[in-house]
Enzyme design. Sequence first.
Site, PDB file in Angstrom:
ATOM      1  N   HIS A   1     -42.260  34.910   4.038  1.00  0.00           N
ATOM      2  CA  HIS A   1     -42.711  35.551   5.270  1.00  0.00           C
ATOM      3  C   HIS A   1     -43.670  36.705   4.991  1.00  0.00           C
ATOM      4  O   HIS A   1     -43.525  37.819   5.491  1.00  0.00           O
ATOM      5  CB  HIS A   1     -41.528  35.990   6.116  1.00  0.00           C
ATOM      6  CG  HIS A   1     -40.698  34.828   6.598  1.00  0.00           C
ATOM      7  ND1 HIS A   1     -41.175  33.933   7.528  1.00  0.00           N
ATOM      8  CD2 HIS A   1     -39.477  34.393   6.249  1.00  0.00           C
ATOM      9  CE1 HIS A   1     -40.256  33.004   7.750  1.00  0.00           C
ATOM     10  NE2 HIS A   1     -39.214  33.259   6.978  1.00  0.00           N
TER      11      HIS A   1
ATOM     12  N   HIS B   1     -50.524  45.406   6.413  1.00  0.00           N
ATOM     13  CA  HIS B   1     -50.085  44.777   7.667  1.00  0.00           C
ATOM     14  C   HIS B   1     -50.944  43.547   7.956  1.00  0.00           C
ATOM     15  O   HIS B   1     -52.088  43.477   7.515  1.00  0.00           O
ATOM     16  CB  HIS B   1     -50.215  45.749   8.835  1.00  0.00           C
ATOM     17  CG  HIS B   1     -49.255  46.900   8.751  1.00  0.00           C
ATOM     18  ND1 HIS B   1     -47.916  46.791   9.023  1.00  0.00           N
ATOM     19  CD2 HIS B   1     -49.458  48.189   8.382  1.00  0.00           C
ATOM     20  CE1 HIS B   1     -47.333  47.974   8.854  1.00  0.00           C
ATOM     21  NE2 HIS B   1     -48.238  48.832   8.466  1.00  0.00           N
TER      22      HIS B   1
END
Length: 391
Positions: free
Chosen positions: A67, A391
């Site tokens: 992930h 991010h």
Amino acid sequence: MKELELKYGCNPNQKPSKIFVRQGELPIEVLNGKPGYINFMDAFNSWQLVMELKKATGLPSAASFKHVSPAGAAVGLPLSEVDKKIYFVDPDAELSPIACAYIRARGADRLCSYGDWAALSDTCDKATALYLKEEVSDGVIAPDYTPEALEILKSKKKGNYNVVKMDPNYVPAPQEYKDVFGITFEQGRNNFKIDEALLGNIVTKNKDLPEAAKIDLIVALITLKYTQSNSVCYVKNGQAIGVGAGQQSRIHCTRLAGNKADNWYLRQCPKVLGLPFRSDVRRPERDNAIDVYISEEYEDVLADGAWQKLFTEKPEVLTAEEKKAWIATQSGVSIGSDAFFPFGDNIERARKSGVQYVAEPGGSIRDDNVIETADKYGMVMAFTGMRLFHH
């Protein structure tokens, strides 16, 4: 090939989906399987990590991604006999440096690495492929594969295992773009170089930073560069042993990663090494059982009717006192943080997991308190001056 159509995006309802480049050709070749959107997100992030890690250390490097964050990362140092046991490696197996790198990367957190994406800085050889074949994994990216390795990997997952070959000479564009809510964000690619020079500003009284600790801190910082922020990483012997990703609070990162580091070390406790598993219990079930056994929920695997499914005889309880005493013997651990530690409580927590070496950007209004806490325990701490949010 300029673009590659994918089955769907993050979720099945997100169609159409593809990867493409605005100029030139895609730097990948899919040798087997059909990787999806998240697979490629993991592949490209993990590829950057291992290539930077090899360049910084000169050692073969590997990562285990889940992930879009690393469950573990490591350089290719040899495995000890204990390492081989806790990572389910045949004692007589002939292991190459790149195989050792991946085994150690996956060993950081074997539960989180279940169904991972593997990244290798060097050619995937037979030894690495044989280990991957026995693990639950979604795919692998590497600069090349030996014919033997490719044949082994193609037999995995009924022939559907994802195998991606990456052009090691690919240079990405200097600008990056991302669309959020129909609005495009643009930023310069994070090309900040992480190497030994970044550790020169030692702010503690103890300034003795051994070469091995420098490698560990470099592993921590490069791992953090590709970990969803906030993030903290514990490293020992060139191997991430605890990664805390995506927490809103710095202390929660430190605790999460520290708990993972403690669990990694508890796997080496004699009582855990001696668990009498039945021969028909597979690796994932063993990993799950060990994780429960060393937790406060140990009764779930030791209760009557439960232990018989896992063990040949009922194991003794690993008491809280025994766990605390074992963890207290851990030492020589390094820790990196992608942003400054705002309070000394992070250092206090890190110390409990054997941390002796610290690298963080510095810049908090309470830096004096953080330094004072590190000095209290004789730690070595370097201020890097560089935030590593991702991010």
